[in-house]
Design a protein around this motif. Sequence first.
Motif, short mmCIF file in Angstrom:
data_model
loop_
_atom_site.label_atom_id
_atom_site.label_comp_id
_atom_site.label_asym_id
_atom_site.label_seq_id
_atom_site.Cartn_x
_atom_site.Cartn_y
_atom_site.Cartn_z
N TYR A 1 -2.00 -12.02 -10.93
CA TYR A 1 -1.89 -11.87 -9.40
C TYR A 1 -3.26 -12.42 -8.89
CZ TYR A 1 1.35 -7.67 -10.26
OH TYR A 1 2.58 -7.45 -10.75
N THR A 2 -4.15 -13.36 -9.64
CA THR A 2 -5.10 -14.05 -9.58
C THR A 2 -4.06 -15.77 -8.54
OG1 THR A 2 -6.39 -14.04 -10.88
CG2 THR A 2 -7.34 -15.56 -10.05
N ASN A 3 -4.74 -15.65 -7.34
CA ASN A 3 -4.73 -16.98 -6.60
C ASN A 3 -5.64 -18.36 -7.37
OD1 ASN A 3 -1.80 -16.10 -4.81
ND2 ASN A 3 -3.52 -15.17 -3.89
N ILE B 1 -5.92 -4.85 -5.97
CA ILE B 1 -5.18 -6.33 -5.63
C ILE B 1 -4.39 -5.16 -4.18
CG2 ILE B 1 -2.99 -6.73 -5.82
CD1 ILE B 1 -2.82 -6.47 -8.77
N ASP B 2 -5.20 -6.02 -3.40
CA ASP B 2 -4.84 -6.78 -1.90
C ASP B 2 -4.04 -7.51 -1.81
OD1 ASP B 2 -4.25 -4.95 0.80
OD2 ASP B 2 -6.54 -4.73 0.43
N THR C 1 -0.16 -11.52 -2.73
CA THR C 1 -1.10 -10.74 -3.28
C THR C 1 -1.94 -11.21 -4.34
OG1 THR C 1 0.89 -9.78 -4.22
CG2 THR C 1 -0.58 -8.92 -4.76
N GLY C 2 -3.00 -10.35 -3.87
CA GLY C 2 -4.75 -11.36 -4.74
C GLY C 2 -5.56 -10.48 -5.12
N LYS D 1 0.93 -1.03 0.34
CA LYS D 1 -0.13 -0.23 -0.18
C LYS D 1 0.64 0.91 -0.21
CE LYS D 1 -4.21 -1.23 1.42
NZ LYS D 1 -4.08 -2.95 1.40
N SER D 2 0.43 2.02 -1.15
CA SER D 2 1.09 3.54 -1.67
C SER D 2 0.66 4.55 0.20
CB SER D 2 1.30 3.53 -2.56
OG SER D 2 1.78 5.04 -2.29
#
Lengths: 132, 143
Positions: B77-79, B8-9, B16-17, A10-11
């Motif tokens: 980035y899909t898990n 994305i988080d 990452t997901g 997070k930025s």
Amino acid sequence: MFLIKTYLSKSAIHGLGVFAGEHIPKGTVISRMAPGFDQVWDLAEFEALPELAQDYIQRNGWLNNGKYYMNIDHGLFTNHSRDANVATQPDDSEVAVRDIAKGEEITCNYTEFNESFDECPHFEEIRRKGVG
Amino acid sequence: MYLVKTYIDKSGIEGTGVFAGEDIPKGKAVWKLVRGFDQVFKPADILKLPEDAQEYIKKHGWLWRGSVYMSADNGLYTNHSDDPNTIESEDRETEFAARDIKKGEELTCNYREFSEEFMTTLLSMKRFSGPGAVRANRGDPCF
């Protein structure tokens, strides 16, 4: 593509950002376009894409000399700063302009390389904050 | 390319997901391969790329009928999940919501549905064997 270790987090600037995964001494070339990996579209190819794809490229790529470019690695998420810690070279490679500590966000100055910066609605918020 | 809003988080699965940025009803197309936007590589061309690029493709791409595909957007980035909330069409070019997905829920797919061939073929290539290989198709290190 990045030539150094990076990670996403997070930025404080905007959404997600790219962070240095290692100490980067001033002068290090930190990214370079890798043909066949990073993407390039001429205007005709760009205009043939669905609107959603064009929108994504405008947000995350850049326009230079009639072509759109987009990284496909963490470079997608590099945020803008008017006091950026990397500078863009004429060949689109990026060099650290000062020592960058591990864990520091990597930032570039969009005005240095993105010809669509002044018009593109996606950058309105940044323009409003001032890019000088 | 995702056809729905995503972000994305940090993922509870790994690194990452990708998360739904809107409610998605069961059956809705959530992702579609867009040629000219998403990447399509010939395996032989991948071997000509810098090693770091190869590693990245190994982690985020998949092999299907002789070509290696990689999303150009958040699809990177899909898990994986054994109980995924998306399901692929037979030609692997579209993913649909397998059930109702709430805004904020992580989007997952089953890599085995389309990656088994990728794993076995690419990992047998010289450049794709060795210690890094076991990380193939795992979430991106993040946060």
